[in-house]
Design a protein around this motif. Structure first.
Motif, PDB file in Angstrom:
ATOM      1  N   LEU A 145       0.736  -1.259   0.117  1.00  0.00           N
ATOM      2  CA  LEU A 145       0.022  -0.151  -0.064  1.00  0.00           C
ATOM      3  C   LEU A 145       0.844   1.059   0.143  1.00  0.00           C
ATOM      4  O   LEU A 145       0.565   2.329  -0.755  1.00  0.00           O
ATOM      5  CB  LEU A 145      -0.879  -0.037   1.356  1.00  0.00           C
ATOM      6  N   LEU A 146       1.847   1.264   0.884  1.00  0.00           N
ATOM      7  CA  LEU A 146       2.766   2.512   0.812  1.00  0.00           C
ATOM      8  C   LEU A 146       3.465   2.622  -0.674  1.00  0.00           C
ATOM      9  O   LEU A 146       3.430   3.787  -1.100  1.00  0.00           O
ATOM     10  CB  LEU A 146       3.881   2.341   2.056  1.00  0.00           C
ATOM     11  N   GLY A 147       4.028   1.509  -1.146  1.00  0.00           N
ATOM     12  CA  GLY A 147       4.525   1.478  -2.425  1.00  0.00           C
ATOM     13  C   GLY A 147       3.428   2.019  -3.580  1.00  0.00           C
ATOM     14  O   GLY A 147       4.061   3.165  -4.194  1.00  0.00           O
ATOM     15  N   GLN A 148       2.385   1.689  -3.519  1.00  0.00           N
ATOM     16  CA  GLN A 148       1.185   2.196  -4.488  1.00  0.00           C
ATOM     17  C   GLN A 148       1.117   3.568  -4.212  1.00  0.00           C
ATOM     18  O   GLN A 148       0.802   4.349  -5.181  1.00  0.00           O
ATOM     19  CB  GLN A 148      -0.158   1.314  -4.384  1.00  0.00           C
ATOM     20  N   SER A 149       0.998   4.265  -2.976  1.00  0.00           N
ATOM     21  CA  SER A 149       0.505   5.527  -2.718  1.00  0.00           C
ATOM     22  C   SER A 149       1.891   6.295  -3.206  1.00  0.00           C
ATOM     23  O   SER A 149       1.457   7.369  -3.456  1.00  0.00           O
ATOM     24  CB  SER A 149       0.461   5.257  -1.073  1.00  0.00           C
TER      25      SER A 149
ATOM     26  N   ALA B 193      14.518   4.759   3.375  1.00  0.00           N
ATOM     27  CA  ALA B 193      14.618   5.097   1.931  1.00  0.00           C
ATOM     28  C   ALA B 193      13.064   5.390   1.545  1.00  0.00           C
ATOM     29  O   ALA B 193      12.588   6.224   1.000  1.00  0.00           O
ATOM     30  CB  ALA B 193      15.203   4.318   0.971  1.00  0.00           C
ATOM     31  N   ALA B 194      12.101   4.368   1.927  1.00  0.00           N
ATOM     32  CA  ALA B 194      10.724   4.547   1.564  1.00  0.00           C
ATOM     33  C   ALA B 194      10.137   5.634   2.569  1.00  0.00           C
ATOM     34  O   ALA B 194       9.498   6.262   1.686  1.00  0.00           O
ATOM     35  CB  ALA B 194       9.826   3.228   2.231  1.00  0.00           C
ATOM     36  N   PHE B 195      10.346   6.084   3.609  1.00  0.00           N
ATOM     37  CA  PHE B 195       9.864   7.176   4.328  1.00  0.00           C
ATOM     38  C   PHE B 195      10.388   8.394   3.568  1.00  0.00           C
ATOM     39  O   PHE B 195       9.446   9.199   3.543  1.00  0.00           O
ATOM     40  CB  PHE B 195      10.267   7.151   5.664  1.00  0.00           C
ATOM     41  N   GLU B 196      11.505   8.527   2.903  1.00  0.00           N
ATOM     42  CA  GLU B 196      12.085   9.896   2.350  1.00  0.00           C
ATOM     43  C   GLU B 196      11.353   9.981   1.060  1.00  0.00           C
ATOM     44  O   GLU B 196      10.819  11.143   0.551  1.00  0.00           O
ATOM     45  CB  GLU B 196      13.578   9.771   2.273  1.00  0.00           C
TER      46      GLU B 196
ATOM     47  N   VAL C 279       7.007  13.000  -1.964  1.00  0.00           N
ATOM     48  CA  VAL C 279       5.815  13.114  -2.895  1.00  0.00           C
ATOM     49  C   VAL C 279       4.525  13.422  -2.004  1.00  0.00           C
ATOM     50  O   VAL C 279       3.583  13.714  -2.262  1.00  0.00           O
ATOM     51  CB  VAL C 279       5.564  11.886  -3.496  1.00  0.00           C
ATOM     52  N   GLY C 280       4.883  13.807  -0.715  1.00  0.00           N
ATOM     53  CA  GLY C 280       3.925  14.499   0.133  1.00  0.00           C
ATOM     54  C   GLY C 280       2.885  13.613   0.987  1.00  0.00           C
ATOM     55  O   GLY C 280       1.854  13.873   1.334  1.00  0.00           O
ATOM     56  N   ILE C 281       3.257  12.344   1.253  1.00  0.00           N
ATOM     57  CA  ILE C 281       2.523  11.334   1.912  1.00  0.00           C
ATOM     58  C   ILE C 281       2.729  11.339   3.239  1.00  0.00           C
ATOM     59  O   ILE C 281       4.165  11.299   3.640  1.00  0.00           O
ATOM     60  CB  ILE C 281       2.875   9.780   1.394  1.00  0.00           C
ATOM     61  N   ARG C 282       1.973  11.626   4.025  1.00  0.00           N
ATOM     62  CA  ARG C 282       2.065  11.778   5.664  1.00  0.00           C
ATOM     63  C   ARG C 282       1.882  10.299   6.002  1.00  0.00           C
ATOM     64  O   ARG C 282       0.945   9.747   6.080  1.00  0.00           O
ATOM     65  CB  ARG C 282       1.135  12.820   6.249  1.00  0.00           C
ATOM     66  N   LEU C 283       3.138   9.944   6.948  1.00  0.00           N
ATOM     67  CA  LEU C 283       2.776   8.380   7.445  1.00  0.00           C
ATOM     68  C   LEU C 283       2.257   8.636   8.855  1.00  0.00           C
ATOM     69  O   LEU C 283       1.899   7.362   9.363  1.00  0.00           O
ATOM     70  CB  LEU C 283       4.269   8.096   7.664  1.00  0.00           C
ATOM     71  N   PHE C 284       2.287   9.744   9.507  1.00  0.00           N
ATOM     72  CA  PHE C 284       1.278   9.635  10.839  1.00  0.00           C
ATOM     73  C   PHE C 284       0.539  11.014  10.791  1.00  0.00           C
ATOM     74  O   PHE C 284       0.913  12.057  10.018  1.00  0.00           O
ATOM     75  CB  PHE C 284       2.694  10.135  11.876  1.00  0.00           C
ATOM     76  N   ASP C 285      -0.456  10.759  11.634  1.00  0.00           N
ATOM     77  CA  ASP C 285      -1.448  11.812  11.472  1.00  0.00           C
ATOM     78  C   ASP C 285      -1.307  13.029  12.343  1.00  0.00           C
ATOM     79  O   ASP C 285      -2.348  13.246  13.134  1.00  0.00           O
ATOM     80  CB  ASP C 285      -2.989  11.244  11.845  1.00  0.00           C
ATOM     81  N   VAL C 286       0.091  13.461  12.494  1.00  0.00           N
ATOM     82  CA  VAL C 286       0.187  14.573  13.249  1.00  0.00           C
ATOM     83  C   VAL C 286       1.313  15.387  12.356  1.00  0.00           C
ATOM     84  O   VAL C 286       1.867  15.083  11.464  1.00  0.00           O
ATOM     85  CB  VAL C 286       1.039  14.001  14.718  1.00  0.00           C
TER      86      VAL C 286
END
Length: 112
Positions: A19-23, A63-66, A71-78
């Motif tokens: 899901l992260l990769g697709q996003s 690397a995935a988090f960077e 690309v503007g994906i927030r991994l945590f809702d804060v």
């Protein structure tokens, strides 16, 4: 000790990475970035970005988090200040834990 050739992961972990990769891929395409442009901005190789987008479990989490951040994906809702406050709070709690539950800090003897 021999490292296993393949590691098994839970379905949840595999699905989360996929899901992260697709996003990341969708966000990259929406921002009209090529794989090469994302790789350059993130300081990664083109192949690593492709592996991240495919949901390869062997990619480094940093690397995935960077790539996600670029690309503007927030991994945590804060927001950033809330994340910093949470990190500080967790650090304080972890510091107060008894020594018996902390990871040992023994030096590893690997000169064999």
């Amino acid at each position: 000790m021999v490292k296993p050739r393949t590691r098994s992961y839970s379905r949840y972990s595999r699905d989360a990475v996929r899901l992260l990769g697709q996003s990341i891929r969708l966000a990259r395409i929406e921002r009209k970035l090529t794989i090469e442009e994302l790789a350059e901005r993130a300081g990664l190789s083109r192949g690593l970005v492709q592996r991240i987008e495919r949901g390869d479990m062997g990619c480094a989490i940093g690397a995935a988090f960077e790539a996600a951040a670029i690309v503007g994906i927030r991994l945590f809702d804060v927001d950033q200040s809330a994340m910093t406050a949470k990190i500080t709070s967790n650090d304080q709690i972890l510091t107060l834990l008894p020594q018996s539950v902390r990871n040992p800090t023994k030096a590893v003897k690997d000169d064999f």
